[in-house]
Design a protein around this motif. Structure first.
Motif, PDB file in Angstrom:
ATOM      1  N   ASP A 186       0.843   5.421   0.122  1.00 27.43           N
ATOM      2  CA  ASP A 186       0.126   6.658   0.446  1.00 27.43           C
ATOM      3  C   ASP A 186       0.789   7.768  -0.365  1.00 27.43           C
ATOM      4  O   ASP A 186       1.878   8.231  -0.040  1.00 27.43           O
ATOM      5  CB  ASP A 186       0.250   6.910   1.955  1.00 27.43           C
ATOM      6  CG  ASP A 186      -0.494   8.135   2.428  1.00 27.43           C
ATOM      7  OD1 ASP A 186      -0.995   8.915   1.600  1.00 27.43           O
ATOM      8  OD2 ASP A 186      -0.571   8.319   3.660  1.00 27.43           O
ATOM      9  N   THR A 213      -4.452   6.588  -1.676  1.00 26.27           N
ATOM     10  CA  THR A 213      -3.810   5.361  -1.237  1.00 26.27           C
ATOM     11  C   THR A 213      -3.982   4.327  -2.342  1.00 26.27           C
ATOM     12  O   THR A 213      -5.100   4.030  -2.749  1.00 26.27           O
ATOM     13  CB  THR A 213      -4.444   4.856   0.073  1.00 26.27           C
ATOM     14  OG1 THR A 213      -4.368   5.902   1.038  1.00 26.27           O
ATOM     15  CG2 THR A 213      -3.709   3.643   0.597  1.00 26.27           C
ATOM     16  N   THR A 253       0.855  -1.183   0.000  1.00 26.25           N
ATOM     17  CA  THR A 253       0.000   0.000   0.000  1.00 26.25           C
ATOM     18  C   THR A 253       0.888   1.228   0.000  1.00 26.25           C
ATOM     19  O   THR A 253       1.808   1.332   0.812  1.00 26.25           O
ATOM     20  CB  THR A 253      -0.922  -0.005   1.233  1.00 26.25           C
ATOM     21  OG1 THR A 253      -1.648  -1.233   1.253  1.00 26.25           O
ATOM     22  CG2 THR A 253      -1.897   1.151   1.200  1.00 26.25           C
ATOM     23  N   ASN A 303       0.398   5.692   5.834  1.00 30.66           N
ATOM     24  CA  ASN A 303      -0.383   4.537   5.387  1.00 30.66           C
ATOM     25  C   ASN A 303       0.364   3.654   4.400  1.00 30.66           C
ATOM     26  O   ASN A 303      -0.238   2.736   3.840  1.00 30.66           O
ATOM     27  CB  ASN A 303      -1.694   5.010   4.752  1.00 30.66           C
ATOM     28  CG  ASN A 303      -2.531   5.786   5.742  1.00 30.66           C
ATOM     29  OD1 ASN A 303      -2.823   5.315   6.826  1.00 30.66           O
ATOM     30  ND2 ASN A 303      -2.903   7.008   5.386  1.00 30.66           N
ATOM     31  N   SER A 304       1.634   3.904   4.169  1.00 28.22           N
ATOM     32  CA  SER A 304       2.414   3.065   3.260  1.00 28.22           C
ATOM     33  C   SER A 304       2.903   1.850   4.041  1.00 28.22           C
ATOM     34  O   SER A 304       3.539   1.988   5.087  1.00 28.22           O
ATOM     35  CB  SER A 304       3.591   3.846   2.684  1.00 28.22           C
ATOM     36  OG  SER A 304       3.122   4.933   1.918  1.00 28.22           O
TER      37      SER A 304
END
Length: 149
Positions: free
Chosen positions: A63, A101, A61, A138-139
């Motif tokens: 961000d 995201t 993921t 959020n990575s």
């Protein structure tokens, strides 16, 4: 594979359940005019497998916060496994300045038993003055390892 009548060892039972690993990015990664693939700091996992041909499933993921917009420039998110870039790419266009995201999934096989390093990487498709930033909030890389018994 467990055969009929075979005595199952504790090690075989342990390998029958998936092992999971997670790592969250620790620092923002600026990709300004960088078309060279760079690591996402902190989004790296080093793990050990006990059998050859272990299967990995990874969700990466990213961000992404654009620093500039472009109708043609893209941010790429890659998975690197033991020094090689895996196929499959997370892609985000920079057509607006909205933070987003972006996720990608990968599946593959770790041919040899032993230590393996899986990490997220990023790059731009072309130079862009203010580029983009892959933010740490959020990575994340999430890994599931399935070993052959």
């Amino acid at each position: 594979m467990i055969l009929a009548g075979q005595i199952v060892t504790a090690g075989q039972l342990n390998r029958m359940q998936p092992a999971t690993y997670d790592a969250t990015a620790t620092t923002a990664t600026s990709v300004l005019s960088n078309t060279t693939i760079v690591d996402v700091p902190g989004a790296t996992v080093t793990l050990n497998t006990t059998t050859p041909n272990a299967i990995y499933r990874v969700v990466g993921t990213f961000d992404v916060l654009p620093g500039a917009t472009s109708p043609t420039v893209l941010v790429f998110g890659f998975l690197n496994v033991d020094g090689s870039t895996d196929s499959g790419v997370a892609i985000q266009g920079l057509t607006s300045s909205v933070r987003s995201t972006v996720s990608q999934t990968w599946r593959g096989t770790l041919a040899a038993a032993g230590s393996h390093t899986l990490k997220l990487q990023t790059a731009l498709s072309a130079s862009l003055a203010s580029g983009a930033t892959v933010r740490p909030q959020n990575s994340k890389i999430s890994i599931e390892i399935l070993e052959v018994v």
